[in-house]
Design an enzyme around this catalytic site. Structure first.
Site, PDB file in Angstrom:
ATOM      1  N   SER B 150     -21.149  95.741 130.835  1.00  0.00           N
ATOM      2  CA  SER B 150     -21.045  95.018 132.097  1.00  0.00           C
ATOM      3  C   SER B 150     -21.823  93.701 132.015  1.00  0.00           C
ATOM      4  CB  SER B 150     -21.525  95.930 133.239  1.00  0.00           C
ATOM      5  OG  SER B 150     -21.135  95.417 134.490  1.00  0.00           O
ATOM      6  N   ASP B 226     -11.977 101.493 136.539  1.00  0.00           N
ATOM      7  CA  ASP B 226     -13.242 100.805 136.815  1.00  0.00           C
ATOM      8  C   ASP B 226     -13.074  99.956 138.078  1.00  0.00           C
ATOM      9  OD1 ASP B 226     -15.329  98.881 136.816  1.00  0.00           O
ATOM     10  OD2 ASP B 226     -15.528  99.012 134.640  1.00  0.00           O
ATOM     11  N   HIS B 259     -16.702 102.852 135.406  1.00  0.00           N
ATOM     12  CA  HIS B 259     -17.738 101.921 134.942  1.00  0.00           C
ATOM     13  C   HIS B 259     -19.026 102.639 134.527  1.00  0.00           C
ATOM     14  CE1 HIS B 259     -18.779  97.680 134.613  1.00  0.00           C
ATOM     15  NE2 HIS B 259     -19.925  97.856 135.246  1.00  0.00           N
TER      16      HIS B 259
END
Lengths: 283, 283
Positions: B150, B226, B259
């Site tokens: 991320s 996600d 995620h």
């Protein structure tokens, strides 16, 4: 019995669930985590129980042990229950200590007030939760096995010894081998069961073995750098009891390992391999 | 430079350390975790950097990703730094939001007051911490690679693009592909660097590629479940930039994955295998 999904994450091709349900045993909402491997998409799979240690919830093993990879490989479901009832109405340790009350159910059915109302973790794990899982998920009740860590290692050993036909394999990481003979266990058993030590024996792996209970074999890993080894865990007591009873015990003393989830993660594949072998050979 | 050991746990035959040191770049104490595999007992080993995402510390990857098993297999050290300076004197987001300030350093050297005093994560990761590690641990500075998740995926991509000779491999889990073009990035870059968008380009993987920076190849995994995919992560921008520049990008869109660290844990072995291949082939 309604099971509510709190969270779901894809993991190694399967489903990592955290669920909540109303427990009639504990009189509270209870949470558990359940990993369903890819194989569960096409039918019921064997179910491995992991009982956690003091202070843990359903989360610790689920996020830290790395078991999903191995469970996916073998096609095993893995359930990790919480370690006690919880909630504002549930009595806790008088000093809110970590080793009694919330997070420290010790896998017993309490008989001493005020704990007898909620602390029924033995019946919850042995009877209620298996029915909940069988009713809601593709798990095969005829193929179950059980393992645990520390307090949960004690739980796994004692539950397997009391129900030898139910669990096809049993293993433990750094279990409390004999609660009767250590401070954690003495505090918990006296608090939950009262002072009559005869009542404690069904919650002590060594006493159960002395009293004639048997399982096929046992795998135990114990770190030699574990700070609780000498005063609380005492694997030598389990070794002696198994030796006397003729129960094959594979006790591996692991140099340098402590009591943490880093220790569990290192050896969880060995344990799940052991369980898979016993769960699938009789499948 | 003194490095203090906060904790040490044996893990897969190696050592999982958490350390603290005084950083001259950030002006604060900084923590990092470092896994040293068994191979490090007999000499310097390659070093893989893992840069974490928003809200994380050095702990998340260390306890949840299951990387130690694979790192031990390949003989790789893995360092996971914290994601920002911390402390009472370190300025935070005005609303203490999760996406700016503490836990959200974005791997930039801030130039805007008051953040320019402490938020120097680019120089910390690129210059200071490598020297600290080389001085204190058996890691081989000539064999380094970098990955992240991320915000940390953005960090890994941009740091590798700015230092192509330093890192022999680069990969990312669900990276912020182009901070210039998403709300998280726009907030962070304007806050840390000010309003001149020309200054932002060295902290944007796609802009760096457009501006001529190159790496050998890139591996990216992106979950299709996600929740940040469309508005924040935008892997299609990286795909377009790499396509135009002729950088081989292996972008794997993973059905059903979100995620979380369950996603990272599922694919971390693929990433470390990828890194090991590139770290040892040129060793």
């Amino acid at each position: 019995m309604t099971v509510e999904t709190v969270s779901e994450n894809r993991s190694f091709g399967g489903r990592q669930l955290v669920c909540r349900h109303r427990s009639s045993e504990t009189g509270t909402d209870m949470r558990f985590s359940l990993y369903l491997p890819p194989a569960a998409e096409s039918g019921p799979v064997p179910l491995v129980w992991f009982l956690s240690g003091l202070t843990c919830t359903e989360e610790n093993f689920t996020t830290k042990a790395g078991a999903q990879r191995v469970a996916a490989k073998h096609g095993l479901a893995v359930v990790a229950p919480d370690t006690s009832p919880r909630g504002e109405t549930v009595p806790d340790d008088a000093d809110a200590a970590y080793d009694f009350g919330l997070g420290a159910g010790f896998y017993v059915d309490a008989t001493a007030a005020p704990f007898d109302r909620n602390y029924r973790m033995a019946s919850y794990i042995e009877t209620e939760l298996p029915e909940v899982l069988a009713g809601a998920f593709p798990v095969d009740g005829r193929r179950q096995s059980i393992m645990g860590h520390s307090m949960g290692g004690h739980g796994a050993l004692t539950i397997a010894l009391r129900n030898p036909d139910r669990y096809k394999a049993v293993s433990a990481f750094a279990p409390i081998a004999s609660p009767i003979n250590c401070p954690w266990g003495q505090k918990a058993l006296s608090g939950y069961l009262g002072r009559d030590e005869a009542e404690w024996r069904r919650y002590d792996a060594c006493a159960l073995i002395e009293d004639g209970h048997r399982v096929g074999d046992i795998l135990v890993d114990q770190g030699l750098a574990d700070g609780f080894l000498e005063n609380q865990l005492k694997p030598e007591l389990l070794e002696a009891a198994c030796g006397k009873a003729g129960i094959p015990l594979t006790l591996r003393r692991q140099e340098g390992y402590d009591h943490s989830y880093f220790f569990i993660a290192t050896f969880v594949e060995d344990h799940l391999d052991w369980h898979a072998e016993r769960l699938t050979s009789e499948g």
